[in-house]
Enzyme design. Structure first.
Site, PDB file in Angstrom:
ATOM      1  N   CYS A 195       6.601   4.026  32.042  1.00 11.10           N
ATOM      2  CA  CYS A 195       7.061   5.386  31.741  1.00 11.10           C
ATOM      3  C   CYS A 195       7.950   5.944  32.842  1.00 11.10           C
ATOM      4  CB  CYS A 195       5.854   6.292  31.545  1.00 11.10           C
ATOM      5  SG  CYS A 195       4.726   6.263  32.941  1.00 11.10           S
ATOM      6  N   GLU A 213       0.787  12.938  28.720  1.00 11.52           N
ATOM      7  CA  GLU A 213       1.509  12.076  29.669  1.00 11.52           C
ATOM      8  C   GLU A 213       2.571  11.346  28.864  1.00 11.52           C
ATOM      9  OE1 GLU A 213       1.022  11.934  32.900  1.00 11.52           O
ATOM     10  OE2 GLU A 213      -0.892  12.975  33.151  1.00 11.52           O
TER      11      GLU A 213
HETATM   12  P1  NAD Z   1       3.340   5.941  21.078  1.00  7.45           P
HETATM   13  O1  NAD Z   1       3.571   7.407  21.198  1.00  7.45           O
HETATM   14  O2  NAD Z   1       4.039   5.210  19.996  1.00  7.45           O
HETATM   15  O3  NAD Z   1       1.791   5.632  20.886  1.00  7.45           O
HETATM   16  C1  NAD Z   1       0.787   6.047  21.806  1.00  7.45           C
HETATM   17  C2  NAD Z   1      -0.542   6.109  21.110  1.00  7.45           C
HETATM   18  O4  NAD Z   1      -0.460   7.107  20.120  1.00  7.45           O
HETATM   19  C3  NAD Z   1      -0.957   4.826  20.393  1.00  7.45           C
HETATM   20  O5  NAD Z   1      -2.181   4.375  20.927  1.00  7.45           O
HETATM   21  C4  NAD Z   1      -1.104   5.220  18.937  1.00  7.45           C
HETATM   22  O6  NAD Z   1      -2.310   4.740  18.373  1.00  7.45           O
HETATM   23  C5  NAD Z   1      -1.162   6.718  18.972  1.00  7.45           C
HETATM   24  N1  NAD Z   1      -0.548   7.388  17.833  1.00  7.45           N
HETATM   25  C6  NAD Z   1       0.478   6.978  17.062  1.00  7.45           C
HETATM   26  N2  NAD Z   1       0.758   7.882  16.124  1.00  7.45           N
HETATM   27  C7  NAD Z   1      -0.093   8.904  16.296  1.00  7.45           C
HETATM   28  C8  NAD Z   1      -0.284  10.174  15.675  1.00  7.45           C
HETATM   29  N3  NAD Z   1       0.468  10.586  14.644  1.00  7.45           N
HETATM   30  N4  NAD Z   1      -1.239  10.988  16.157  1.00  7.45           N
HETATM   31  C9  NAD Z   1      -1.979  10.619  17.208  1.00  7.45           C
HETATM   32  N5  NAD Z   1      -1.841   9.446  17.852  1.00  7.45           N
HETATM   33  C10 NAD Z   1      -0.912   8.600  17.404  1.00  7.45           C
HETATM   34  O7  NAD Z   1       3.719   5.330  22.510  1.00  7.45           O
HETATM   35  P2  NAD Z   1       3.674   3.830  22.965  1.00  7.45           P
HETATM   36  O8  NAD Z   1       4.790   3.057  22.327  1.00  7.45           O
HETATM   37  O9  NAD Z   1       2.299   3.288  22.854  1.00  7.45           O
HETATM   38  O10 NAD Z   1       3.994   3.999  24.523  1.00  7.45           O
HETATM   39  C11 NAD Z   1       5.281   4.199  25.013  1.00  7.45           C
HETATM   40  C12 NAD Z   1       5.506   5.635  25.398  1.00  7.45           C
HETATM   41  O11 NAD Z   1       4.479   6.088  26.257  1.00  7.45           O
HETATM   42  C13 NAD Z   1       6.793   5.818  26.184  1.00  7.45           C
HETATM   43  O12 NAD Z   1       7.420   7.000  25.762  1.00  7.45           O
HETATM   44  C14 NAD Z   1       6.311   5.971  27.620  1.00  7.45           C
HETATM   45  O13 NAD Z   1       7.181   6.652  28.458  1.00  7.45           O
HETATM   46  C15 NAD Z   1       5.027   6.688  27.421  1.00  7.45           C
HETATM   47  N6  NAD Z   1       4.127   6.486  28.548  1.00  7.45           N
HETATM   48  C16 NAD Z   1       3.849   7.546  29.358  1.00  7.45           C
HETATM   49  C17 NAD Z   1       3.035   7.378  30.460  1.00  7.45           C
HETATM   50  C18 NAD Z   1       2.720   8.515  31.384  1.00  7.45           C
HETATM   51  O14 NAD Z   1       1.789   8.378  32.145  1.00  7.45           O
HETATM   52  N7  NAD Z   1       3.437   9.616  31.349  1.00  7.45           N
HETATM   53  C19 NAD Z   1       2.456   6.128  30.711  1.00  7.45           C
HETATM   54  C20 NAD Z   1       2.743   5.082  29.849  1.00  7.45           C
HETATM   55  C21 NAD Z   1       3.576   5.269  28.769  1.00  7.45           C
END
Ligand code: NAD
Length: 477
Positions: free
Chosen positions: A254, A220
């Site tokens: 998002c 997502e």
């Molecule tokens: P992010 O990708 O920075 O982090 C998300 C999660 O990934 C965190 O909990 C983090 O612990 C983990 N993470 C970080 N590095 C990792 C790695 N190398 N391997 C595995 N996991 C890792 O995103 P964010 O800043 O927390 O959230 C914002 C993003 O999420 C935006 O792009 C937004 O559009 C998206 N988002 C999507 C939805 C949806 O339903 N499609 C909903 C909410 C947010």
């Protein structure tokens, strides 16, 4: 075994224990699935106040009513929908066996069986919803789960972990708390399915790691959800609804409108409507208890950097409401509207995910469609207007995770329809029957009849002289 895991070794041990319990248990009937979902509902009802307070603390300011609406009620809607429909969804389906076995007593059916243990990695922007909304469908499908809350909302993670420890058996639902190391650790485990919500860049790393264990993924992700204001739209209504969407969660959603395409000759009129609409929601921003702050200094610097990169190129930027001297301790910021930046500016390419948006004037709708199609596939697309032929053209000539017409973000709140992305905005979905199917294994069962005609009909080796001719006779158009 503790339901709160703090090391990757502990995570591996809990997953192994969940898998053994899953195998030992066998079928999970509807009543048991409902019971498990009800436990999560009861947890939310009992803990909603400390959870809303934790989200307020994590953001530096987030109205508790907003957290209840977005995260608690949003999750409850998924949990209740799944609880109330899972029995229908899980019914085996009779299927038609092929000829001639269908005439000879064969039967076939599809069973929807749980996959096992599902890892769910959430984000900070909707720190409960991105864990508990997918969990509803994971549990409806009869699975177990381990949740990994975002380290950027640490207080919420802590309170959720305490709530889970009180209400849930870790063999059914555990919580892994920690930073990126723990999140990465999740992606290296042999889960039976992984749900990741986050950015496109991290989504790629998640899928790479999951590939080592052939773990199926639901990703997502985000993107630059385009919003088209048609010439046939009522400008005031479109501007108000876009303003209301941008106002939600400080733009940190998002499905937030990111690129707004406006007819060139209506640009100033639209901007004036937008200013009025935004001011009616937020007459001032700093110190306003209704405004959600940018989550931390790093994200504030990121959003400000996108705006400054445009300003440096001489791009017009409007501040809604007008910017006053900012208190650096208060991360509530006005909405910055960046007007017609060149295509090479960062704000044209990176997801904004904060209180800013881009206005792009257009002449012909086909140029808008070409621009959208030249970009990565977005999570959401919005179209405002009354011209049905144009609406149809937009739907048929673009792709996005979902669509809302004459508003923004609404489709994501649907429980009775799938929510998810496509291409760079992700894959797979939760919500609705499709969410149940995502976390189920559709297992075909063919049950042979007692009479087997194959030898009598010359269909088994040693093949007789008529076998080839009999096969050829059936190669028909
Ligand atoms: P992010 O990708 O920075 O982090 C998300 C999660 O990934 C965190 O909990 C983090 O612990 C983990 N993470 C970080 N590095 C990792 C790695 N190398 N391997 C595995 N996991 C890792 O995103 P964010 O800043 O927390 O959230 C914002 C993003 O999420 C935006 O792009 C937004 O559009 C998206 N988002 C999507 C939805 C949806 O339903 N499609 C909903 C909410 C947010």
């Amino acid at each position: 075994m503790s339901s709160v895991i703090t090391t990757v070794e502990g995570l591996a041990a809990l997953l192994a224990a969940q898998k053994s319990a899953f195998t030992a248990e066998g079928a999970v009937d509807a009543a048991e699935r409902r019971r498990r979902i009800q436990q999560v509902i009861d947890l939310l009802v009992a803990w909603h106040k400390p959870l809303a307070a934790a989200m307020d603390e994590d953001f530096g300011h987030r109205p508790q009513g907003f957290s209840l609406m977005n995260d608690v009620l949003g999750s409850l809607a998924s949990l209740k929908h799944a609880r109330d429909h899972l029995e229908d969804w899980m019914q085996p389906q009779e299927r038609q066996p092929f000829a001639p076995y269908d005439q000879l007593g064969a039967k076939a059916r599809v069973l929807y069986q749980p996959k096992g243990s599902v890892g769910i990695i959430g984000t900070w922007n909707a720190p409960l919803f991105t864990l508990l909304s997918p969990l509803a469908y994971v549990l409806a499908a009869g699975n177990r789960a381990i949740l990994k809350p975002s380290e950027i909302a640490p207080r919420t993670a802590e309170v959720l972990a305490a709530a889970c420890a009180e209400h849930l058996d870790p063999l059914l639902v555990g919580v892994a708390v920690g930073g990126v190391e723990m999140a990465e650790g999740m992606t290296r485990q042999p889960f039976d399915h992984l749900v990741f919500t986050g950015s496109t860049a991290v989504g790629k790393a998640v899928m790479r790691n999951a590939a080592d264990n052939l773990v199926p993924v639901t990703l997502e992700l985000g993107g630059k959800s385009p919003t088209i204001v048609s010439r046939s739209a009522d400008l005031a209504t479109a501007a108000f609804r876009i303003a209301a969407a941008k106002a939600a969660n400080g733009g940190q959603l998002c499905v937030n409108p990111d690129l707004i395409y406006v007819p060139r000759e209506q640009l100033e009129a639209f901007l004036a409507e937008l200013k009025g609409a935004y001011a009616s929601l937020f007459p001032q921003v700093q110190g306003n208890p209704d405004v959600v702050a940018v989550v931390n200094a790093r994200h504030l610097a990121r959003v400000e950097g996108l705006v400054e990169d445009a300003i440096a190129a001489g791009v017009r930027v409007e501040s809604l409401p007008e910017a006053s001297a900012a208190d650096p301790q208060d991360r509530r910021r006005p909405l910055r509207v960046v007007v017609d930046p060149p295509a090479d500016r960062r704000i044209q390419q990176e997801e904004i995910f904060g209180p800013a948006m881009v206005l792009l004037p257009y002449d012909a709708i086909d140029a808008v469609l070409a621009d959208i199609n030249a970009r990565p596939r977005p999570l959401a697309l919005y179209w405002f207007g009354t011209d049905e032929a144009e609406q149809q053209r937009v739907l048929e000539h673009t792709l996005s995770g979902g669509v809302t017409i004459n508003d923004a973000m609404m489709h994501a709140a649907m429980q009775d329809a799938p929510f998810g992305g496509i291409g760079a905005s992700g894959m797979g979905h939760y919500h609705g029957r499709e969410g149940f199917l995502e976390f189920s294994h559709a297992r075909t069962v063919f049950e042979a009849g007692s009479y087997d005609p194959r030898r009598e009909w010359g269909l088994l080796p040693p093949y007789g002289e008529h076998f080839l001719a009999a096969m050829e006779a059936q190669v028909t158009p």
